[in-house]
Design a protein around this motif. Sequence first.
Motif, PDB file in Angstrom:
ATOM      1  N   ILE A 164       4.616  -8.509  12.943  1.00  0.00           N
ATOM      2  CA  ILE A 164       5.042  -9.714  13.438  1.00  0.00           C
ATOM      3  C   ILE A 164       4.223 -11.016  13.802  1.00  0.00           C
ATOM      4  N   GLY A 165       3.150 -10.432  14.625  1.00  0.00           N
ATOM      5  CA  GLY A 165       1.927 -11.379  14.952  1.00  0.00           C
ATOM      6  C   GLY A 165       1.507 -11.882  13.662  1.00  0.00           C
ATOM      7  N   ARG A 166       1.118 -11.116  12.664  1.00  0.00           N
ATOM      8  CA  ARG A 166       0.401 -11.390  11.278  1.00  0.00           C
ATOM      9  C   ARG A 166       1.650 -12.518  10.770  1.00  0.00           C
ATOM     10  N   LEU A 167       2.755 -12.219  10.769  1.00  0.00           N
ATOM     11  CA  LEU A 167       3.685 -13.200  10.055  1.00  0.00           C
ATOM     12  C   LEU A 167       3.519 -14.642  10.713  1.00  0.00           C
ATOM     13  N   LEU A 168       3.492 -14.634  12.138  1.00  0.00           N
ATOM     14  CA  LEU A 168       3.523 -15.768  12.697  1.00  0.00           C
ATOM     15  C   LEU A 168       2.137 -16.465  12.582  1.00  0.00           C
ATOM     16  N   ALA A 169       1.141 -15.728  12.699  1.00  0.00           N
ATOM     17  CA  ALA A 169      -0.139 -16.436  12.468  1.00  0.00           C
ATOM     18  C   ALA A 169      -0.182 -16.868  10.961  1.00  0.00           C
TER      19      ALA A 169
ATOM     20  N   LEU B 135       0.565 -12.043   6.328  1.00  0.00           N
ATOM     21  CA  LEU B 135      -0.052 -13.181   6.797  1.00  0.00           C
ATOM     22  C   LEU B 135       0.057 -14.362   5.501  1.00  0.00           C
ATOM     23  N   LEU B 136      -0.035 -13.596   4.368  1.00  0.00           N
ATOM     24  CA  LEU B 136       0.095 -14.502   2.887  1.00  0.00           C
ATOM     25  C   LEU B 136       1.631 -15.053   2.958  1.00  0.00           C
ATOM     26  N   ALA B 137       2.608 -14.252   3.089  1.00  0.00           N
ATOM     27  CA  ALA B 137       3.966 -14.495   3.317  1.00  0.00           C
ATOM     28  C   ALA B 137       4.292 -15.105   4.011  1.00  0.00           C
ATOM     29  N   GLY B 138       3.675 -15.298   5.325  1.00  0.00           N
ATOM     30  CA  GLY B 138       3.822 -16.345   6.386  1.00  0.00           C
ATOM     31  C   GLY B 138       3.409 -17.727   5.942  1.00  0.00           C
ATOM     32  N   ALA B 139       2.333 -17.831   5.370  1.00  0.00           N
ATOM     33  CA  ALA B 139       1.566 -18.861   5.186  1.00  0.00           C
ATOM     34  C   ALA B 139       2.053 -19.639   3.864  1.00  0.00           C
ATOM     35  N   THR B 140       2.863 -18.911   2.966  1.00  0.00           N
ATOM     36  CA  THR B 140       3.911 -19.545   2.073  1.00  0.00           C
ATOM     37  C   THR B 140       4.845 -20.254   2.604  1.00  0.00           C
ATOM     38  N   VAL B 141       5.700 -19.564   3.761  1.00  0.00           N
ATOM     39  CA  VAL B 141       6.700 -20.123   4.405  1.00  0.00           C
ATOM     40  C   VAL B 141       5.903 -21.317   5.198  1.00  0.00           C
ATOM     41  N   GLY B 142       5.015 -21.207   5.973  1.00  0.00           N
ATOM     42  CA  GLY B 142       4.570 -22.432   6.665  1.00  0.00           C
ATOM     43  C   GLY B 142       3.914 -23.722   5.815  1.00  0.00           C
ATOM     44  N   SER B 143       3.478 -23.316   4.588  1.00  0.00           N
ATOM     45  CA  SER B 143       3.064 -24.470   3.637  1.00  0.00           C
ATOM     46  C   SER B 143       4.073 -25.357   3.523  1.00  0.00           C
ATOM     47  N   PHE B 144       5.509 -24.755   3.109  1.00  0.00           N
ATOM     48  CA  PHE B 144       6.377 -25.798   2.767  1.00  0.00           C
ATOM     49  C   PHE B 144       6.941 -26.374   3.834  1.00  0.00           C
TER      50      PHE B 144
END
Length: 544
Positions: free
Chosen positions: A200-205, A151-160
């Motif tokens: 995958i679901g956690r990454l998207l979230a 989730l945190l890795a996905g959030a890093t991508v999403g924030s940028f």
Amino acid sequence: MQASTFAVKPKPGFGLHSRSRLLPSASDLRRRSLEFAVSDLRMTKRTNCFGLGLHSASMGARGSIQSVFGSSAKSRSVRVQAFGGDIEDVTPSKIQVKSSGSVLPYVGVACLGAILFGYHLGVVNGALEYLSKDLGIAENTVLQGWVVSTLLAGATVGSFTGGSLADKFGRTKTFMLDAIPLTVGAFLCATAKSIETMIIGRLLAGIGIGISSAIVPLYISEISPTEIRGTLGSVNQLFICVGILAALVAGLPLAANPLWWRTMFGVAVVPSVLLALGMAFSPESPRWLYQQGKISEAEVSIRRLYGKERVAEVMSDLDASGQGSTEPEAGWFDLFSSRYWKVVSVGAALFLFQQLAGINAVVYYSTSVFRSAGITSDVAASALVGAANVFGTTIASSLMDKQGRKSLLLTSFAGMAASMLLLSLTFTWTALAPYSGTLAVLGTVLYVLSFSLGAGPVPALLLPEIFASRIRAKAVALSLGMHWISNFVIGLYFLSVVNKFGISGVYLGFASVCVLAVIYIAGNVVETKGRSLEEIERALNTSI
């Protein structure tokens, strides 16, 4: 750049969109109309053609908020100092303008993103044990760690990503796009039959909440009236705390129903859909529209947000900033230019201090601390921390437009330093051993309370205020990227550092970071209370 003083140079003219030098532009007519109305109410305006020194500590709205639904025009007191001259107060008469618009419904819609932010962060805490058994990874701590950290890795991508999307498509359309990974991610987590699907679901979230973390404070700051922008901006942090508490409450039925964890993840689909539907009917940011040269659409948006009575006033502010028509949107490399790096580095530093001060580490370790005091219920420990967070954030919301952002930051980090020192001494001084349990609980609660008063809500509010309009979305995204990266690193290595140096040493290190934060904030952070985004932008641009 000095922390508290800006030298403001006069603009060459207000006719930003004029087609002829012989005819007044639309912005000229708006400005002259506003000045005529002001002169009728005997408002005097003193200027100095050689330059002004605006002292940020003395600028602010002196009048109280008449109504959240109907805000009055600003009455500002400005300390003006010509080069080599004396300082004097120039206080225009207050103009009472009733507003027929309201920003509250649209702030409420945006805060659905903040709720989802907190909910997805907190939902795995109670559900992890049960989903691990259901998916067959109960003995595999590495895969359990991936469920949490993805989730945190996905959030890093999403924030940028959020900054670029907000610049290209606008704030409201980005919210609607953001609802896609939020909805799909929650659905995959709720229906997962394998660990791969869950990850995958956690990454998207995570991508979804990363985008939300960038655009929720950005949108709220750009649509909020100056006089209550601090209060409305701090609501973002309040609803993040509400989302975390909601996740804790959602986990209560788990003991009786082990499969309840699927419902916990599935519930997040509802606010995701509501976010997309709500933003379809919400006005776009007037500042983004103006930046795109969509002047008539910006006026329509202002009319919906503040009422037709304030269109001329807000458009005059936008015209005076001059950014929309003279400069293109900034690229990522522009953030590191000599013109912007000073202010961008302040934004990144605030989030680094926020995380390196130990907030997530304290939350991670709070259960063990509370157990040493005889509190054996994980739910009770988490609820106590969450309640302190919500309470402190509520207090901060009421003080944001009265005390100011900078003073709350200083008070917050000073309180966190004192709390960390207390926690460190609790584990080392033998004289405190009989009271260690009580002092540990007290120190933890005081730390979380201090954090929620300033270090938690202020950075996300302050950043959209200090960044120029052409870099605002990307600069906010960069700063939040630093937040997620540092959050990820702390979560990954905290226990290893504790095992090596001991919890007392780690807490003492956090106290030192808080002291450094106080020193840094005192010398580098500007006060933005009571100043429009355009005023702040003009002051900072000419001082960098």
